[in-house]
Design a protein around this motif. Structure first.
Motif, PDB file in Angstrom:
ATOM      1  N   PHE A 256      46.129  31.685  50.743  1.00  0.00           N
ATOM      2  CA  PHE A 256      45.251  32.510  49.897  1.00  0.00           C
ATOM      3  C   PHE A 256      46.056  33.264  48.839  1.00  0.00           C
ATOM      4  CE2 PHE A 256      42.747  36.478  49.198  1.00  0.00           C
ATOM      5  CZ  PHE A 256      41.616  35.895  48.655  1.00  0.00           C
ATOM      6  N   CYS A 257      47.182  33.852  49.249  1.00  0.00           N
ATOM      7  CA  CYS A 257      48.006  34.604  48.293  1.00  0.00           C
ATOM      8  C   CYS A 257      48.622  33.689  47.246  1.00  0.00           C
ATOM      9  CB  CYS A 257      49.112  35.364  49.042  1.00  0.00           C
ATOM     10  SG  CYS A 257      48.525  36.753  50.023  1.00  0.00           S
ATOM     11  N   LEU A 258      49.098  32.525  47.670  1.00  0.00           N
ATOM     12  CA  LEU A 258      49.695  31.586  46.725  1.00  0.00           C
ATOM     13  C   LEU A 258      48.662  31.119  45.698  1.00  0.00           C
ATOM     14  CD1 LEU A 258      52.006  29.852  45.751  1.00  0.00           C
ATOM     15  CD2 LEU A 258      51.439  28.164  47.501  1.00  0.00           C
ATOM     16  N   LEU A 259      47.468  30.802  46.158  1.00  0.00           N
ATOM     17  CA  LEU A 259      46.420  30.368  45.231  1.00  0.00           C
ATOM     18  C   LEU A 259      45.983  31.508  44.314  1.00  0.00           C
ATOM     19  CD1 LEU A 259      44.195  28.104  47.523  1.00  0.00           C
ATOM     20  CD2 LEU A 259      45.986  27.428  45.910  1.00  0.00           C
ATOM     21  N   ASN A 260      46.019  32.734  44.823  1.00  0.00           N
ATOM     22  CA  ASN A 260      45.660  33.885  43.991  1.00  0.00           C
ATOM     23  C   ASN A 260      46.709  34.160  42.920  1.00  0.00           C
ATOM     24  OD1 ASN A 260      43.151  35.392  44.278  1.00  0.00           O
ATOM     25  ND2 ASN A 260      43.683  35.514  46.445  1.00  0.00           N
TER      26      ASN A 260
ATOM     27  N   GLN B  85      47.459  33.881  37.145  1.00  0.00           N
ATOM     28  CA  GLN B  85      48.055  33.297  35.938  1.00  0.00           C
ATOM     29  C   GLN B  85      46.970  32.755  35.017  1.00  0.00           C
ATOM     30  OE1 GLN B  85      50.766  30.440  37.654  1.00  0.00           O
ATOM     31  NE2 GLN B  85      52.452  31.909  37.736  1.00  0.00           N
ATOM     32  N   MET B  86      45.932  32.168  35.608  1.00  0.00           N
ATOM     33  CA  MET B  86      44.823  31.658  34.807  1.00  0.00           C
ATOM     34  C   MET B  86      44.103  32.795  34.085  1.00  0.00           C
ATOM     35  SD  MET B  86      43.266  28.881  37.517  1.00  0.00           S
ATOM     36  CE  MET B  86      41.763  28.688  36.555  1.00  0.00           C
ATOM     37  N   LEU B  87      43.956  33.930  34.796  1.00  0.00           N
ATOM     38  CA  LEU B  87      43.261  35.083  34.212  1.00  0.00           C
ATOM     39  C   LEU B  87      44.189  35.961  33.381  1.00  0.00           C
ATOM     40  CD1 LEU B  87      41.134  36.214  37.301  1.00  0.00           C
ATOM     41  CD2 LEU B  87      40.405  34.785  35.385  1.00  0.00           C
ATOM     42  N   GLN B  88      45.501  35.634  33.414  1.00  0.00           N
ATOM     43  CA  GLN B  88      46.513  36.446  32.731  1.00  0.00           C
ATOM     44  C   GLN B  88      46.454  37.897  33.209  1.00  0.00           C
ATOM     45  OE1 GLN B  88      45.840  35.753  28.507  1.00  0.00           O
ATOM     46  NE2 GLN B  88      46.912  33.805  28.571  1.00  0.00           N
ATOM     47  N   ASP B  89      46.318  38.043  34.543  1.00  0.00           N
ATOM     48  CA  ASP B  89      46.237  39.356  35.172  1.00  0.00           C
ATOM     49  C   ASP B  89      47.539  39.613  35.925  1.00  0.00           C
ATOM     50  OD1 ASP B  89      45.738  41.546  36.886  1.00  0.00           O
ATOM     51  OD2 ASP B  89      43.591  41.126  36.898  1.00  0.00           O
ATOM     52  N   ASP B  90      48.446  40.392  35.310  1.00  0.00           N
ATOM     53  CA  ASP B  90      49.755  40.648  35.917  1.00  0.00           C
ATOM     54  C   ASP B  90      49.637  41.402  37.235  1.00  0.00           C
ATOM     55  OD1 ASP B  90      50.994  39.388  33.808  1.00  0.00           O
ATOM     56  OD2 ASP B  90      51.352  41.240  32.679  1.00  0.00           O
ATOM     57  N   GLY B  91      48.651  42.309  37.322  1.00  0.00           N
ATOM     58  CA  GLY B  91      48.471  43.075  38.555  1.00  0.00           C
ATOM     59  C   GLY B  91      48.131  42.167  39.726  1.00  0.00           C
TER      60      GLY B  91
ATOM     61  N   TYR C  33      44.288  19.789  41.889  1.00  0.00           N
ATOM     62  CA  TYR C  33      42.934  19.772  41.333  1.00  0.00           C
ATOM     63  C   TYR C  33      42.828  20.678  40.116  1.00  0.00           C
ATOM     64  CZ  TYR C  33      38.221  21.682  40.815  1.00  0.00           C
ATOM     65  OH  TYR C  33      37.053  22.160  40.293  1.00  0.00           O
ATOM     66  N   VAL C  34      43.458  21.860  40.213  1.00  0.00           N
ATOM     67  CA  VAL C  34      43.406  22.833  39.115  1.00  0.00           C
ATOM     68  C   VAL C  34      44.025  22.251  37.847  1.00  0.00           C
ATOM     69  CG1 VAL C  34      44.323  25.056  38.318  1.00  0.00           C
ATOM     70  CG2 VAL C  34      43.355  24.853  40.615  1.00  0.00           C
ATOM     71  N   GLN C  35      45.081  21.455  38.014  1.00  0.00           N
ATOM     72  CA  GLN C  35      45.777  20.911  36.857  1.00  0.00           C
ATOM     73  C   GLN C  35      44.948  19.864  36.111  1.00  0.00           C
ATOM     74  OE1 GLN C  35      48.638  22.336  35.912  1.00  0.00           O
ATOM     75  NE2 GLN C  35      48.410  23.635  37.735  1.00  0.00           N
TER      76      GLN C  35
ATOM     77  N   VAL D 100      35.401  24.681  33.323  1.00  0.00           N
ATOM     78  CA  VAL D 100      34.773  24.987  34.614  1.00  0.00           C
ATOM     79  C   VAL D 100      35.783  25.324  35.713  1.00  0.00           C
ATOM     80  CG1 VAL D 100      32.777  23.546  34.101  1.00  0.00           C
ATOM     81  CG2 VAL D 100      34.736  22.539  35.291  1.00  0.00           C
ATOM     82  N   VAL D 101      37.073  25.108  35.440  1.00  0.00           N
ATOM     83  CA  VAL D 101      38.066  25.254  36.500  1.00  0.00           C
ATOM     84  C   VAL D 101      38.151  26.687  37.022  1.00  0.00           C
ATOM     85  CG1 VAL D 101      39.992  25.671  34.899  1.00  0.00           C
ATOM     86  CG2 VAL D 101      40.429  24.725  37.182  1.00  0.00           C
ATOM     87  N   GLU D 102      38.018  27.666  36.122  1.00  0.00           N
ATOM     88  CA  GLU D 102      38.135  29.060  36.560  1.00  0.00           C
ATOM     89  C   GLU D 102      37.050  29.405  37.573  1.00  0.00           C
ATOM     90  OE1 GLU D 102      37.500  33.408  34.568  1.00  0.00           O
ATOM     91  OE2 GLU D 102      38.821  32.022  33.489  1.00  0.00           O
ATOM     92  N   PHE D 103      35.801  29.009  37.274  1.00  0.00           N
ATOM     93  CA  PHE D 103      34.699  29.312  38.186  1.00  0.00           C
ATOM     94  C   PHE D 103      34.866  28.558  39.503  1.00  0.00           C
ATOM     95  CE2 PHE D 103      30.573  28.069  39.952  1.00  0.00           C
ATOM     96  CZ  PHE D 103      30.033  29.320  40.213  1.00  0.00           C
TER      97      PHE D 103
END
Length: 228
Positions: free
Chosen positions: A57-61, A66-72, A120-122, A128-131
């Motif tokens: 879960f943490c690795l996928l998050n 990175q997809m959301l460009q959320d450094d936090g 799959y993400v790649q 639609v990948v983000e959703f």
């Protein structure tokens, strides 16, 4: 929800930082489980699945951040990833020799699932990948939060919550509440639904501690034993 979002908007940064801090604290709750394993000297009665699922879960998050460009999000989940890798190593160390093969099998399944999702993400359509990636993460989160309920039948039979990790469940509920507030502030229906369900699952588990004791009641000694 709109009125709550407006009222909390000035506190957006505070709520976000609090949610991140509480999440990191929750990651450290695994130390309690590892310490209990160390005290017993064996992993008998414990499962590596929660540690492995949290690692995935943490690795996928991290990828999602990175997809959301959320450094936090990236920082928080990177800390969680590092900690849960240590927990998995500790679990393996205390696993009796004959059972280590089963642990390796679980590690292999977790690794294969992670590689599959990241692959799959790649190749998924960027539109639609983000959703869809978010849906996958939500399913994993709900599985993690609801995992203790798999033993609900045993809990009802014994009328005891012995074996349920109260600190982890409590911290998980607090984390879900904090991210629920943050989702309301961001007006993110996805984040709200995700954490509202997780909070509900946590509330169900916490209610079990109110209904049942944390240990199995010992049968009273027979009169014959008392005389002896």
């Amino acid at each position: 929800m709109e009125s709550i979002a407006v009222a909390l908007q000035p506190h957006k940064d505070t709520v976000g930082q609090t949610a991140a801090l509480v999440t990191v604290v929750q990651f450290f709750s695994g130390v309690l489980v590892v310490n209990e394993i160390r005290r017993r000297g064996s992993t008998d009665g414990f499962s590596a699945v929660p540690f492995l699922a949290c690692t995935v879960f943490c690795l996928l998050n991290v990828q999602f951040g990175q997809m959301l460009q959320d450094d936090g999000m990236i920082r928080v989940n990177f800390i969680g990833l590092a900690l849960h890798l240590l927990y998995v190593c500790a679990f393996y160390l205390y696993t009796p020799g004959p059972k280590k093969t089963a642990v390796w099998g679980q590690i292999g399944l977790a690794g294969a699932f992670t590689v599959g999702v990241l692959s799959y993400v790649q190749y998924e359509d960027p539109k639609v990948v983000e959703f869809r990636f978010g849906v996958i993460l939500t399913a994993i989160l709900w599985t993690l939060v609801g995992m203790p309920l798999l033993g609900l039948g045993d809990i009802l039979k014994k009328k005891s919550t012995e074996g349920l990790p109260f600190p982890i469940i409590l911290l998980g509920s607090i984390v879900s509440f904090c991210w629920l507030l943050y989702g309301i502030i961001l007006r993110s229906n996805f984040l709200v639904v995700q954490n509202l369900m997780a909070l509900a699952l946590g509330a169900v588990q916490l209610s079990l501690f109110i209904i049942f004791p944390s240990s199995v009641a010992k049968p009273a000694p027979s009169p014959a034993k008392k005389r002896n």
